[in-house]
Design an enzyme around this catalytic site. Structure first.
Site, PDB file in Angstrom:
ATOM      1  CD  GLU A 153     -12.651  73.422  23.453  1.00  0.00           C
ATOM      2  OE1 GLU A 153     -12.220  72.317  23.779  1.00  0.00           O
ATOM      3  OE2 GLU A 153     -12.034  74.213  22.741  1.00  0.00           O
ATOM      4  N   GLY A 155      -6.669  73.406  29.445  1.00  0.00           N
ATOM      5  CA  GLY A 155      -5.284  73.150  29.843  1.00  0.00           C
ATOM      6  C   GLY A 155      -4.962  73.502  31.281  1.00  0.00           C
ATOM      7  CG  ASN A 203      -7.196  70.685  19.542  1.00  0.00           C
ATOM      8  OD1 ASN A 203      -6.261  70.663  18.737  1.00  0.00           O
ATOM      9  ND2 ASN A 203      -7.641  71.815  20.095  1.00  0.00           N
ATOM     10  CG  HIS A 260      -9.264  75.947  20.022  1.00  0.00           C
ATOM     11  ND1 HIS A 260      -8.468  76.620  20.920  1.00  0.00           N
ATOM     12  CD2 HIS A 260      -9.548  74.748  20.585  1.00  0.00           C
ATOM     13  CE1 HIS A 260      -8.274  75.843  21.977  1.00  0.00           C
ATOM     14  NE2 HIS A 260      -8.918  74.704  21.797  1.00  0.00           N
ATOM     15  CE  LYS A 290      -5.602  72.446  22.925  1.00  0.00           C
ATOM     16  NZ  LYS A 290      -5.818  73.238  24.125  1.00  0.00           N
ATOM     17  CB  SER A 340      -9.413  70.408  32.285  1.00  0.00           C
ATOM     18  OG  SER A 340      -8.462  71.457  32.184  1.00  0.00           O
ATOM     19  CD  GLU A 362      -5.259  76.497  22.772  1.00  0.00           C
ATOM     20  OE1 GLU A 362      -4.917  75.793  21.807  1.00  0.00           O
ATOM     21  OE2 GLU A 362      -5.453  76.028  23.916  1.00  0.00           O
TER      22      GLU A 362
HETATM   23  P1  PGA Z   1      -7.542  70.584  27.190  1.00  0.00           P
HETATM   24  O1  PGA Z   1      -7.851  71.345  25.823  1.00  0.00           O
HETATM   25  O2  PGA Z   1      -8.301  69.270  27.146  1.00  0.00           O
HETATM   26  O3  PGA Z   1      -6.048  70.384  27.198  1.00  0.00           O
HETATM   27  O4  PGA Z   1      -8.025  71.446  28.307  1.00  0.00           O
HETATM   28  C1  PGA Z   1      -9.134  71.305  25.246  1.00  0.00           C
HETATM   29  C2  PGA Z   1      -9.150  72.134  23.976  1.00  0.00           C
HETATM   30  O5  PGA Z   1      -8.505  73.179  23.926  1.00  0.00           O
HETATM   31  O6  PGA Z   1      -9.796  71.736  22.990  1.00  0.00           O
END
Ligand code: PGA
Length: 251
Positions: free
Chosen positions: A167, A173, A10, A97, A12, A211, A99
């Site tokens: 997640e 992140g 992803n 997601h 983003k 992460s 976000e």
């Molecule tokens: P990350 O994000 O690996 O940077 O923690 C995962 C995600 O949001 O799908």
């Protein structure tokens, strides 16, 4: 592992035409060097989907989008329909997601309708669920994931047409991950919830996200009930993303 593992990157809101092309081309070239790969998907920003589609064409890498609208077409400025995503070469679309749930106020009901649109368009939705840190601290992580899985799955969901991604929001992140025991337990909660009224619970792919990187992928991907990973930050680096792909148990 229930399904052939899926490692999805992803990206983003990151990248330019130049960096996207270089990253996708690097990964496509690496695929030629390995006989048995997990399923791999790249989910670039919408504006880069066409470029990445042409760059990975002929490779085993699949294309995914990061979101779709619930409607097929119409007056929805700035949105992209699942049907157009299918038309430009996507196989997957991430929906729900955290976000998008946080930044755009997306509810389970909306996520469910987006996942339904994905199914109707012939895309496989990657339906994201996961608790916040406050919810975990309050002992509500399992309740939240139960509610989100039950509320976000479209009616026609089967192990053959949807993927779930667990997640935990506090792990995204941040460089922090749950303990292996917590990941295993939460995947079991998601799977049990999926399996209510369905007979293919053992087969539905449930990814872990939050992460994941080269250094922890082997442990996370070997856990029972973990069928792959949804990778954010580490998917922007070809070598790190490839380490994750390489760490995926082969079947
Ligand atoms: P990350 O994000 O690996 O940077 O923690 C995962 C995600 O949001 O799908």
């Amino acid at each position: 592992m229930a399904a052939r593992a899926l490692i999805a990157g992803n990206w983003k809101m990151n990248g330019t035409q130049a960096t996207a092309k270089a990253l996708a081309a690097d990964l496509a070239a690496r695929c030629n060097t390995v006989p048995m790969l997990p399923r791999i998907a790249l989910c670039p920003p919408a504006a880069l989907l066409g470029l990445v589609a042409s760059t990975i064409s002929g490779s085993p890498i699949a294309l995914g989008a990061q979101d779709c609208h619930a409607q097929q077409k119409g007056a929805h400025t700035g949105d992209t329909s699942a049907w157009l995503l299918k038309d430009i070469g996507c196989s997957f679309v991430i929906v729900g997601h955290s976000e998008r749930r946080a930044d755009h106020g997306e509810t389970d009901i909306l996520v469910k309708s987006k996942a339904q649109a994905a199914l109707d368009a012939g895309l496989m939705p990657i339906i994201c669920v996961g608790e916040t840190e406050a919810e975990r601290d309050a002992g509500k992580a399992a309740d939240v994931v139960r509610r989100q899985v039950a509320g976000s799955l479209p009616a026609g969901a089967t192990a053959a047409n949807v993927v779930i991604a667990y997640e935990p929001v506090w792990a995204i992140g941040t460089g922090r991950t749950p303990t292996p025991e917590d990941v295993r337990a939460m995947h079991a909660v998601a799977r049990e919830t999926y399996a209510v009224g369905r007979s293919d619970g053992a087969d539905v792919a449930i990814l872990y996200g939050g992460s994941v990187k080269g250094s922890n992928a082997k442990v996370l991907l070997a856990l029972p009930g973990v069928d792959g990973a949804l990778v954010g930050g580490a998917s922007l680096d070809a070598a790190d993303f490839w380490t994750i792909i390489d760490a995926t148990p082969r079947r």
